[in-house]
Design an enzyme around this catalytic site. Structure first.
Site, short mmCIF file in Angstrom:
data_model
loop_
_atom_site.label_atom_id
_atom_site.label_comp_id
_atom_site.label_asym_id
_atom_site.label_seq_id
_atom_site.Cartn_x
_atom_site.Cartn_y
_atom_site.Cartn_z
N HIS A 1 0.79 -1.22 0.00
CA HIS A 1 0.00 0.00 0.00
C HIS A 1 0.82 1.27 0.00
O HIS A 1 0.28 2.35 -0.16
CB HIS A 1 -1.08 0.02 1.09
N HIS B 1 7.20 6.65 5.30
CA HIS B 1 6.53 6.15 4.09
C HIS B 1 5.83 7.31 3.40
O HIS B 1 5.74 8.41 3.95
CB HIS B 1 5.52 5.05 4.48
N HIS C 1 2.66 9.00 0.73
CA HIS C 1 1.29 8.98 0.20
C HIS C 1 1.21 9.91 -1.01
O HIS C 1 1.85 10.97 -1.03
CB HIS C 1 0.28 9.48 1.24
N GLU D 1 -2.30 13.45 2.22
CA GLU D 1 -3.49 13.09 3.00
C GLU D 1 -4.06 14.32 3.69
O GLU D 1 -5.27 14.57 3.63
CB GLU D 1 -3.12 12.01 4.03
N HIS E 1 5.38 10.57 5.83
CA HIS E 1 5.06 10.40 7.25
C HIS E 1 6.22 9.73 7.97
O HIS E 1 6.56 8.58 7.68
CB HIS E 1 3.80 9.53 7.42
N THR F 1 -3.87 6.77 9.57
CA THR F 1 -4.70 7.06 8.39
C THR F 1 -5.03 5.79 7.61
O THR F 1 -5.63 5.87 6.54
CB THR F 1 -4.00 8.06 7.45
N THR F 2 -4.62 4.64 8.12
CA THR F 2 -4.97 3.34 7.50
C THR F 2 -5.57 2.45 8.58
O THR F 2 -5.38 2.70 9.78
CB THR F 2 -3.72 2.65 6.92
#
Ligand code: B30
Ligand code: ZN
Length: 224
Positions: free
Chosen positions: A63, A88, A90, A94, A107, A174-175
């Site tokens: 992901h 990681h 995104h 986000e 993040h 956020t996941t």
């Protein structure tokens, strides 16, 4: 690794809360992340004390692209010390600022050893000048889920903006499982990376951002 989830369709963000009992915070929580950052209140926030190590390993976890940090990196925030665990990416960002998103967001995930709380420092990424650190990572992004490779000398501090002024608020992962255990800090100044390097990420993950959720009764504070 819990129940399968994704960013679209039947396993997308609006369904995360019903995929598994463990994920109930995703739908029932009132302190979820990300949020649209607006109307922040100026406060006497402590400076961020970042002291990170070079190296680690880079993994495509299905992901995102994640760097497992070299041990010994820390974030000091007031009287709390957190350990850097991983960072990681995104795409797009986000968090939003006044309703606007950025091309990407990184993040830096830190864990408070005593309480188990996380301190996540988010940095927005825009397209512009080449960032050598991001370019070095982008050249090594593992192309297949599950692939992992050692990083010898990549210094995560190369992904920091000049100013460490930040917004702070209390939120969640956020996941899934969307646990409400995160002290969020988001840098006000974005970093620039080359458009071609952003494309190396979006070729793998073109949409791995959870949509913004309501701030509900929360305040966002800003350092000055
Ligand atoms: S985030 O910074 O709010 N996007 C986790 C940490 C930070 C964020 C989200 C999730 C986390 O630690 N999740 C649990 C561990 N993961 C493994 C992992 O780190 O890669 C399990 C999972 O999510 O299924 Cu993916
Ligand atoms: Zn994240």
């Amino acid at each position: 690794e819990g129940v399968h989830w994704s960013y679209e369709g039947q396993e997308g963000p609006e369904h995360w809360g019903s995929l598994s009992k463990e994920n109930s915070a995703c739908s029932a929580g009132s302190q979820q992340s990300p949020i649209d950052i607006r109307g922040a209140i100026k406060a006497d926030l402590p400076d961020l004390g970042l002291d990170w190590k070079s190296g680690g390993s880079i993994v495509n976890n299905g992901h995102t692209i994640q760097v497992k940090a070299a041990p010994g990196g820390t974030l000091k925030h007031g009287d709390k010390t957190y350990d850097l665990v991983q960072y990681h990416f995104h795409a797009p960002s986000e968090h939003l600022v006044d309703g606007k998103n950025f091309a990407m967001e990184v993040h830096f995930v830190h864990k408070h050893a005593e309480s188990g709380a996380l301190g996540v420092f988010g940095v927005f990424i825009t397209s512009g000048a080449t960032n050598e650190t991001f370019a070095e990572l982008a050249a090594k992004f593992p192309q297949k889920a599950g692939e992992e490779l050692a990083l010898d000398a990549v210094d995560p501090a190369g992904l920091l903006p000049r100013s460490l002024k930040y917004w702070a608020y209390e939120g969640s992962l956020t996941t899934p499982p969307c646990s409400e255990i995160v002290d969020w800090m988001v840098a006000m100044e974005p970093i620039e990376v080359a458009a071609a390097d952003i494309e190396k990420f979006t070729a793998l993950y073109s949409m791995n951002a959870r949509p913004a959720l309501s701030a509900n009764r929360r305040y966002v504070l800003s350092s000055s």
